[in-house]
Design a protein around this motif. Structure first.
Motif, PDB file in Angstrom:
ATOM      1  N   ILE A  97     -76.057  43.624   8.769  1.00 14.37           N
ATOM      2  CA  ILE A  97     -77.405  43.149   9.081  1.00 14.37           C
ATOM      3  C   ILE A  97     -78.290  43.335   7.856  1.00 14.37           C
ATOM      4  O   ILE A  97     -78.395  44.435   7.303  1.00 14.37           O
ATOM      5  N   ASN A  98     -78.938  42.282   7.429  1.00 15.24           N
ATOM      6  CA  ASN A  98     -79.844  42.352   6.284  1.00 15.24           C
ATOM      7  C   ASN A  98     -81.242  42.792   6.742  1.00 15.24           C
ATOM      8  O   ASN A  98     -81.682  42.439   7.835  1.00 15.24           O
ATOM      9  N   PRO A  99     -81.936  43.574   5.900  1.00 14.21           N
ATOM     10  CA  PRO A  99     -83.310  43.957   6.229  1.00 14.21           C
ATOM     11  C   PRO A  99     -84.163  42.728   6.513  1.00 14.21           C
ATOM     12  O   PRO A  99     -84.047  41.712   5.824  1.00 14.21           O
ATOM     13  N   GLY A 100     -84.969  42.808   7.562  1.00  9.54           N
ATOM     14  CA  GLY A 100     -85.793  41.672   7.951  1.00  9.54           C
ATOM     15  C   GLY A 100     -86.063  41.674   9.434  1.00  9.54           C
ATOM     16  O   GLY A 100     -86.043  42.741  10.085  1.00  9.54           O
ATOM     17  N   PRO A 101     -86.272  40.504  10.036  1.00 11.53           N
ATOM     18  CA  PRO A 101     -86.632  40.410  11.462  1.00 11.53           C
ATOM     19  C   PRO A 101     -85.624  41.050  12.404  1.00 11.53           C
ATOM     20  O   PRO A 101     -86.007  41.598  13.434  1.00 11.53           O
ATOM     21  N   ASP A 102     -84.320  40.980  12.033  1.00 13.98           N
ATOM     22  CA  ASP A 102     -83.305  41.561  12.917  1.00 13.98           C
ATOM     23  C   ASP A 102     -83.452  43.075  13.037  1.00 13.98           C
ATOM     24  O   ASP A 102     -83.114  43.647  14.076  1.00 13.98           O
ATOM     25  N   PHE A 103     -83.944  43.710  11.975  1.00 10.53           N
ATOM     26  CA  PHE A 103     -84.198  45.157  12.050  1.00 10.53           C
ATOM     27  C   PHE A 103     -85.212  45.439  13.160  1.00 10.53           C
ATOM     28  O   PHE A 103     -85.037  46.339  13.987  1.00 10.53           O
ATOM     29  N   GLY A 104     -86.277  44.651  13.166  1.00  8.24           N
ATOM     30  CA  GLY A 104     -87.332  44.854  14.163  1.00  8.24           C
ATOM     31  C   GLY A 104     -86.834  44.612  15.576  1.00  8.24           C
ATOM     32  O   GLY A 104     -87.195  45.343  16.507  1.00  8.24           O
ATOM     33  N   LYS A 105     -86.017  43.596  15.764  1.00  4.87           N
ATOM     34  CA  LYS A 105     -85.479  43.303  17.096  1.00  4.87           C
ATOM     35  C   LYS A 105     -84.645  44.467  17.610  1.00  4.87           C
ATOM     36  O   LYS A 105     -84.764  44.883  18.771  1.00  4.87           O
ATOM     37  N   LEU A 106     -83.782  44.996  16.756  1.00  3.75           N
ATOM     38  CA  LEU A 106     -82.938  46.115  17.172  1.00  3.75           C
ATOM     39  C   LEU A 106     -83.773  47.353  17.493  1.00  3.75           C
ATOM     40  O   LEU A 106     -83.477  48.070  18.450  1.00  3.75           O
ATOM     41  N   GLN A 107     -84.822  47.584  16.720  1.00  6.21           N
ATOM     42  CA  GLN A 107     -85.701  48.717  16.990  1.00  6.21           C
ATOM     43  C   GLN A 107     -86.391  48.573  18.337  1.00  6.21           C
ATOM     44  O   GLN A 107     -86.687  49.570  18.996  1.00  6.21           O
ATOM     45  N   ARG A 108     -86.631  47.320  18.754  1.00  9.30           N
ATOM     46  CA  ARG A 108     -87.289  47.068  20.043  1.00  9.30           C
ATOM     47  C   ARG A 108     -86.297  46.972  21.193  1.00  9.30           C
ATOM     48  O   ARG A 108     -86.674  46.672  22.320  1.00  9.30           O
ATOM     49  N   GLY A 109     -85.026  47.198  20.886  1.00  9.95           N
ATOM     50  CA  GLY A 109     -84.023  47.186  21.941  1.00  9.95           C
ATOM     51  C   GLY A 109     -83.406  45.834  22.212  1.00  9.95           C
ATOM     52  O   GLY A 109     -82.824  45.604  23.273  1.00  9.95           O
ATOM     53  N   ILE A 110     -83.506  44.908  21.254  1.00  6.55           N
ATOM     54  CA  ILE A 110     -82.984  43.552  21.427  1.00  6.55           C
ATOM     55  C   ILE A 110     -81.723  43.377  20.572  1.00  6.55           C
ATOM     56  O   ILE A 110     -81.731  43.662  19.371  1.00  6.55           O
ATOM     57  N   ALA A 111     -80.655  42.910  21.187  1.00  5.05           N
ATOM     58  CA  ALA A 111     -79.408  42.673  20.453  1.00  5.05           C
ATOM     59  C   ALA A 111     -79.569  41.480  19.510  1.00  5.05           C
ATOM     60  O   ALA A 111     -80.379  40.577  19.756  1.00  5.05           O
ATOM     61  N   VAL A 112     -78.806  41.480  18.407  1.00  8.36           N
ATOM     62  CA  VAL A 112     -78.856  40.374  17.444  1.00  8.36           C
ATOM     63  C   VAL A 112     -77.431  39.904  17.160  1.00  8.36           C
ATOM     64  O   VAL A 112     -76.460  40.635  17.364  1.00  8.36           O
ATOM     65  N   LYS A 113     -77.341  38.670  16.662  1.00  4.64           N
ATOM     66  CA  LYS A 113     -76.031  38.098  16.351  1.00  4.64           C
ATOM     67  C   LYS A 113     -75.841  38.058  14.849  1.00  4.64           C
ATOM     68  O   LYS A 113     -76.707  37.593  14.102  1.00  4.64           O
ATOM     69  N   VAL A 114     -74.709  38.550  14.388  1.00  9.74           N
ATOM     70  CA  VAL A 114     -74.343  38.505  12.966  1.00  9.74           C
ATOM     71  C   VAL A 114     -72.984  37.818  12.880  1.00  9.74           C
ATOM     72  O   VAL A 114     -71.952  38.392  13.251  1.00  9.74           O
ATOM     73  N   GLY A 115     -72.986  36.573  12.411  1.00 11.18           N
ATOM     74  CA  GLY A 115     -71.744  35.802  12.413  1.00 11.18           C
ATOM     75  C   GLY A 115     -71.282  35.594  13.835  1.00 11.18           C
ATOM     76  O   GLY A 115     -72.025  35.091  14.680  1.00 11.18           O
ATOM     77  N   ASP A 116     -70.049  36.023  14.111  1.00 10.12           N
ATOM     78  CA  ASP A 116     -69.512  35.892  15.465  1.00 10.12           C
ATOM     79  C   ASP A 116     -69.704  37.165  16.296  1.00 10.12           C
ATOM     80  O   ASP A 116     -69.244  37.233  17.441  1.00 10.12           O
ATOM     81  N   ASN A 117     -70.347  38.152  15.712  1.00 11.61           N
ATOM     82  CA  ASN A 117     -70.493  39.446  16.381  1.00 11.61           C
ATOM     83  C   ASN A 117     -71.895  39.641  16.955  1.00 11.61           C
ATOM     84  O   ASN A 117     -72.885  39.213  16.363  1.00 11.61           O
ATOM     85  N   ILE A 118     -71.972  40.311  18.103  1.00 11.35           N
ATOM     86  CA  ILE A 118     -73.246  40.716  18.700  1.00 11.35           C
ATOM     87  C   ILE A 118     -73.445  42.208  18.409  1.00 11.35           C
ATOM     88  O   ILE A 118     -72.594  43.035  18.760  1.00 11.35           O
ATOM     89  N   ILE A 119     -74.532  42.517  17.747  1.00  9.92           N
ATOM     90  CA  ILE A 119     -74.852  43.919  17.435  1.00  9.92           C
ATOM     91  C   ILE A 119     -75.868  44.409  18.462  1.00  9.92           C
ATOM     92  O   ILE A 119     -76.949  43.841  18.605  1.00  9.92           O
ATOM     93  N   HIS A 120     -75.505  45.465  19.166  1.00  7.83           N
ATOM     94  CA  HIS A 120     -76.378  46.020  20.196  1.00  7.83           C
ATOM     95  C   HIS A 120     -77.219  47.171  19.631  1.00  7.83           C
ATOM     96  O   HIS A 120     -76.768  47.884  18.722  1.00  7.83           O
ATOM     97  N   PRO A 121     -78.418  47.364  20.157  1.00  3.45           N
ATOM     98  CA  PRO A 121     -79.313  48.397  19.619  1.00  3.45           C
ATOM     99  C   PRO A 121     -78.689  49.781  19.544  1.00  3.45           C
ATOM    100  O   PRO A 121     -78.896  50.513  18.563  1.00  3.45           O
ATOM    101  N   GLU A 122     -77.895  50.149  20.558  1.00  6.36           N
ATOM    102  CA  GLU A 122     -77.319  51.498  20.567  1.00  6.36           C
ATOM    103  C   GLU A 122     -76.366  51.743  19.400  1.00  6.36           C
ATOM    104  O   GLU A 122     -76.058  52.897  19.072  1.00  6.36           O
ATOM    105  N   GLN A 123     -75.927  50.671  18.742  1.00  2.10           N
ATOM    106  CA  GLN A 123     -75.028  50.821  17.597  1.00  2.10           C
ATOM    107  C   GLN A 123     -75.772  51.277  16.335  1.00  2.10           C
ATOM    108  O   GLN A 123     -75.139  51.776  15.404  1.00  2.10           O
ATOM    109  N   VAL A 124     -77.095  51.080  16.323  1.00  3.44           N
ATOM    110  CA  VAL A 124     -77.852  51.409  15.102  1.00  3.44           C
ATOM    111  C   VAL A 124     -79.017  52.352  15.386  1.00  3.44           C
ATOM    112  O   VAL A 124     -79.842  52.620  14.507  1.00  3.44           O
ATOM    113  N   LEU A 125     -79.091  52.874  16.609  1.00  2.00           N
ATOM    114  CA  LEU A 125     -80.181  53.786  16.961  1.00  2.00           C
ATOM    115  C   LEU A 125     -79.640  55.194  17.155  1.00  2.00           C
ATOM    116  O   LEU A 125     -78.502  55.389  17.574  1.00  2.00           O
ATOM    117  N   GLY A 126     -80.481  56.166  16.867  1.00  2.00           N
ATOM    118  CA  GLY A 126     -80.102  57.565  17.038  1.00  2.00           C
ATOM    119  C   GLY A 126     -80.305  58.016  18.473  1.00  2.00           C
ATOM    120  O   GLY A 126     -80.412  57.214  19.405  1.00  2.00           O
TER     121      GLY A 126
END
Length: 299
Positions: free
Chosen positions: A164-193
């Motif tokens: 995930i590149n720094p930018g809007p997707d960072f903000g979405k994950l911080q707000r609890g919203i999953a994002v798509k990177v290529g064919d993968n779905i990244i869920h917030p719990e994967q990048v949150l403490g």
């Protein structure tokens, strides 16, 4: 989160203590808890605009906690307020506010929404939660709890490692919203403490000491508890539905709060040293509130 004590007296105001009222500055808002006679004048002295208050919370319907409401509502109307005002309080609130609507001659320029409350959560917002709980007084009285919701810490390194590149997707994950990177779905719990504890403030209103308060105030960062009398007047306090400084300190200690502020001081005390001294013998981090005292609640 900052508390401003606008009034700290009990039933009768004095030259240095006004009727009960507390303003809380938090989450980009100003919340008002109780609105005793003279509250809008105290707000003016504290440089707090009533136009910035959208929520008022009433603990009970004794005059020293509500007689400022007609004045503040009419002042809002005289200033051309358009935003709605929400008022929370015990059963009977709707009838009381409807009387205020017809009190004197003025034109109401905004909507007033009345919320007659029961135990539990009364506001669930993105950044905070406000709850209430019945206490023990001579009339129905609710204590209020304000809890800050804190999002888990965003771990930038984990996000980058997942592509995930720094930018809007960072903000979405911080707000609890999953994002798509290529064919993968990244869920917030994967990048949150881990979950982080938010700040908690509890205001008792008028009450005798109770098990309800022990549970309601558990682990609070700040407990604002009434302390009408010193310890030797425990029987008198109980008969009148109030607490002593000793009883408030015992609640604070048992509930494992970080700090205790005593308020609702009887007019018999021109100096409140005895209340603070007694409380500190039981719970060291105790302070008696004074009008216009400002308390910052830190993490």
């Amino acid at each position: 989160m900052e508390l401003v004590f606008l009034g700290t007296s009990s039933a009768i105001p004095t030259s240095h203590r006004n009727h009960s009222s507390i303003a809380l500055k938090a989450f980009g808002e100003i919340f008002l808890f109780d609105c005793g006679e003279g509250t809008q004048l105290q707000m003016s002295k504290a440089k707090i605009s009533p136009m910035k208050i959208n929520n008022i919370f009433i603990t009970h319907f004794h005059g020293d906690h509500i007689l400022g409401l007609p004045g503040i509502i009419q002042s809002m109307a005289f200033r051309g307020r358009k935003n709605p005002l929400h008022i929370f309080g015990p059963k009977g609130l709707v009838e009381m506010v409807n009387i205020i609507r017809n009190f004197g001659y003025f034109s109401l320029t905004f909507e007033i929404y009345m919320h007659e409350i029961e135990d539990g959560i009364i506001i669930e917002a993105e950044n905070y939660r406000i709850s209430c709980s019945k206490m023990n007084h001579t009339v129905l009285n609710f204590a209020y709890s304000i809890y800050e919701k804190r999002r888990p810490k965003f771990i930038k390194e984990k996000a980058i490692a997942l592509g995930i590149n720094p930018g809007p997707d960072f903000g979405k994950l911080q707000r609890g919203i999953a994002v798509k990177v290529g064919d993968n779905i990244i869920h917030p719990e994967q990048v949150l403490g881990e979950e982080r504890k938010g700040r908690k403030i509890v205001y008792s209103g008028d009450t005798t000491p109770s098990d309800q308060m022990l549970e309601f105030a558990k682990d609070a960062d700040l407990l604002v508890h009434e302390s009408t009398f010193e310890g030797k007047y425990g029987d008198e306090a109980g008969e009148m539905g109030h607490s002593t400084s000793v009883q408030a300190a015992e609640i604070a200690k048992k509930a494992n709060v970080k700090r205790l502020i005593l308020t609702h001081v009887s007019t018999r005390y021109k100096k409140s040293d005895i209340l603070e001294t007694e409380a500190r013998e039981i719970f060291e981090n105790s302070t008696v509130a004074e009008d216009f005292m400002q308390i910052e609640v830190e993490r």
